[in-house]
Structure formats: C-alpha cells, structure tokens
Write a protein that holds these residues in place. Sequence first.
Motif, mmCIF file in Angstrom:
data_model
loop_
_atom_site.group_PDB
_atom_site.id
_atom_site.type_symbol
_atom_site.label_atom_id
_atom_site.label_comp_id
_atom_site.label_asym_id
_atom_site.label_seq_id
_atom_site.Cartn_x
_atom_site.Cartn_y
_atom_site.Cartn_z
ATOM 1 N N GLY A 125 39.737 18.669 29.372
ATOM 2 C CA GLY A 125 39.509 18.518 30.805
ATOM 3 C C GLY A 125 38.370 17.535 31.060
ATOM 4 N N TRP A 126 37.359 17.602 30.214
ATOM 5 C CA TRP A 126 36.207 16.700 30.356
ATOM 6 C C TRP A 126 36.673 15.247 30.260
ATOM 7 N N GLU A 196 36.099 19.083 44.048
ATOM 8 C CA GLU A 196 36.767 20.073 43.198
ATOM 9 C C GLU A 196 37.543 21.060 44.069
ATOM 10 N N ASP A 225 39.401 17.888 41.394
ATOM 11 C CA ASP A 225 39.367 18.525 40.068
ATOM 12 C C ASP A 225 39.718 20.006 40.261
HETATM 13 C C1 LIG Z 1 35.124 21.618 37.229
HETATM 14 C C2 LIG Z 1 35.333 21.307 35.788
HETATM 15 N N1 LIG Z 1 35.938 20.160 35.455
HETATM 16 C C3 LIG Z 1 36.152 19.835 34.153
HETATM 17 C C4 LIG Z 1 35.757 20.665 33.137
HETATM 18 C C5 LIG Z 1 35.979 20.261 31.722
HETATM 19 O O1 LIG Z 1 37.058 20.950 31.188
HETATM 20 P P1 LIG Z 1 37.151 21.292 29.635
HETATM 21 O O2 LIG Z 1 36.082 22.292 29.328
HETATM 22 O O3 LIG Z 1 38.516 21.852 29.515
HETATM 23 O O4 LIG Z 1 36.967 20.026 28.875
HETATM 24 C C6 LIG Z 1 35.148 21.880 33.446
HETATM 25 C C7 LIG Z 1 34.757 22.818 32.372
HETATM 26 O O5 LIG Z 1 33.635 23.118 32.133
HETATM 27 C C8 LIG Z 1 34.907 22.202 34.797
HETATM 28 O O6 LIG Z 1 34.263 23.324 35.126
#
Ligand SMILES: Cc1ncc(COP(=O)(O)O)c(C=O)c1O
Length: 425
Positions: A125-126, A196, A225
């Motif tokens: 996700g990051w 978000e 997001d």
């Molecule tokens: C709002 C948000 N976006 C993106 C991420 C990143 O996702 P991931 O931990 O799956 O890489 C997170 C996780 O901490 C998050 O809270």
Amino acid sequence: MRDFRVQSGADLLQRGDKFFHWQNTRRENGLWPFSRSTQAGPGTVCDAADDRGNPIHGVNFASQDYLSLSAHPVMRAVAIETIRSHGVHSAGSSALVGNTNLSVELERRIADYLQMEEAILYPTGWAAGYGIIRGLVRSADHIVMDQLSHVCLQEGANAATRNIHQFRHLDVEHCRRKLAGIRASDTENGILVVTEGLFSMDSDTPNIAALQEVCHEYGATLVVDVAHDFGALGDGRGHIGLQAMLGRVDLVMGSFSKTFGSNGGFVACHSRAIKEYLRFYSPSATFSNALSPMQAAVVLKALDIVDSAEGVELRAKLLHNVNLLRSTLTANGLEYYGDPSAIVAVKMGTEGLARLVSRRLPVLGLLSNLVEYPAVAKGAARFRMQVMAGHTEDNIVRAVAIMKQAVTEARAELEQVGETRAAAA
Ligand SMILES: Cc1ncc(COP(=O)(O)O)c(C=O)c1O
C-alpha cells in the motif's frame, strides 16, 4: 522521536547513536512498546514478544486484520494451493514479467469492484501511495493535501514537487481556497488533491463528493486513499460507496494489508493510459518486484469473501464489535476519537501518561499500539485499538477493563511522581 531525525556529522554510521541511547532508556524502563512480534500470527488472542524477547500473552487489538481473514481456512488453503501451482515468487516487476495470471485477474477484479475502468497493483500500500503521486506529479505541478494524509502520500509529494499546499483536516472550504489561490496564477500545470477515505489515526472521513466537486471546478484531480475502509465498511466499498461516489472519484488508491490478509496495494483509475503511465513512471511499481502469485490469489479469495454474504456477516460482526468497544469504553470513563470504524483510538493526552499506560498493558494482558508525537500532535497521544470481526464480546470487555486499570494505575503513579518532585523542590 522527531528530536533525533536530523542528525549531523561526517560519520553516517554514528547517526543512530543518540536515538538508540534514548530508545534504550525507554526500553530498559519498560516504556518502549514498539517492534513487537507475534509468535504464531495475529490472532484475536495471541502470544507475542517484545523486542527484548520478553513474552506477552493477551487479547490483541494491535493487528490490522479487520475481517479476521488472515487465518480464514479458505484463505490458507488457497495460499497453499497457489504455492503448489505457481511456486513462491513473482521474480520480476510488473513492468517486465512479474505479473502472473492471478495478478492480472486481480487488477481486473479490483477495477470492476470499484466500478473503475482499470487498476494497477503495487507491492505494498505504501508503494501505491508513494507511487501514484511520484508517478503523476512533476516539479511544476501542485499538490493540495489534507494535513493528516498518510506518510506514504507525504513522502510521494515531497519527492514529486516543492509546490505542496496543506489544507486543514477535512476542511473542504480551506481546500477550495488553496485551489483558487493556485489557479489565480497558474492555469498551466496540474493539481493533485490528496485525501483518505478513513483517516488512520482519527477514524474520520472527508466529504468526498464535495472534494471531487471542487476538484472539477478548479481543474484538479482527486485521489482518495481507502486503505482502512476498503473491504471493511459499508457494503465493502468503504466511504466511496457510502457516499454514492462509486466510479465517480478520479483516482482511488488502497492497500490489501488491513482487510484482505496480504501485503499489496493498488490504484484504480478511469483509463488504460493512466494505468500504463503509472506502471512505467511510478518508480515503486516499475522498479519493484510484483506481488507474489500467492499474495494475488489470497487477495482474490479475500475479495470473493468481501463481496459475498459471508462478507456482509463479517462486516456486521466487525461493526457490532466496534460499537461494543466504543460503548464499553464510554461506560468506563474512557474517551476515543472519530466515527465508528475498525480504528478506535483511545485518548490519553500527555505522552507521559500514555507511556506509563503502555508499560502496564502487556503485563495485564492487552496488546494495543501506542501512537504518540510526531505521528499525532503533541499532547494527543492515544492507543489505537484495531478491532477484528473475530473478537468476542469477552475479548472486548476484558480489553477495556485492562485499559481502565492501566490508566488508573498510571495516573496514580504520575501523581506520586509529581508529589515527590514538589516535596524535593
Ligand atoms: C492510510 C494509509 N495508506 C497507506 C498505508 C500503507 O499501506 P501498507 O502498510 O499496506 O503498505 C497505510 C498503512 O499504514 C495507511 O494507513
């Protein structure tokens, strides 16, 4: 933590020394509640260890597995079957030959589920949050972002342009003023507005329809997001679904790691052209290995469940647990932030109190993550309790009883320290 971020000196290998000394002081006093490991996965009750190897056993409100899918027997079976059929590795970026039939199918399924034309996967996700911004925005463009946007979005923005404008959390009018200000002098370059679906520290949500409307008004593009609400809220489509915005948001970015039992992230968009552009200009997609076939198969199976009668039942169970946790906290004089979601952030206030509470929780049998400055504002420390569909009522009642006992004891300790100091002065 912020105090140690910027360190100077010619020897980079000494950069960690001051931080490590401070961290160790906390660790030796039982006040370092981070970097723990579970011993057999993130169950609702689990065995864990702190980073000195001390065992912890207790109810677990510290893991992100909102529908309790990570240990679902069907998910495990799919993972094992896929390892038998496809092996354990994707062995390349999706720009080369890293995709598999499973990840290609997953891209299609995500796009269809969100009523978007296309979707592209990212390794995490990051990587998706960083990659969508870094992939689309160039140095002359502008980014207008909610001030509490996740660090992956902030880092993507910092890497993409210096033209970053923050608007007050959830404040659409403030966002509009920022857009009007930019467009008054720049009609040539792009503007990406970033927010978000559910904010991860505060459990609150913007008016997505209003944000999309102001974006249209000023020729800006909106990205939402949905890491924390996708799969877990509404009919599974999170706040975009709840706000009747399905298929109507410019770009949707999300993660599989909170609800879908796997690492991985995605961006859903309205054209093949944008998908292809992101694949070759988001460095975190182009130059990073694709999801493994096992991860893709697990997320596909999770999506089947999310989109089924079982998914409806699991979300109802989750919401029941969330509401029970919130009402039990209130009945015990404990306050929390935000709206009902899998994130119930219990207010502590000062870091001193929160750290003393953090020392007691594992001893009493509760795993819950301390969140403190700079992840949130100074003096707004909290325990982010993350609820799962699989928690029992007993788990919840026990967790609140422990939290209350820990807070009561920590307050008494703080008072005693204050009295001792006053007597010494
Ligand atoms: C709002 C948000 N976006 C993106 C991420 C990143 O996702 P991931 O931990 O799956 O890489 C997170 C996780 O901490 C998050 O809270």
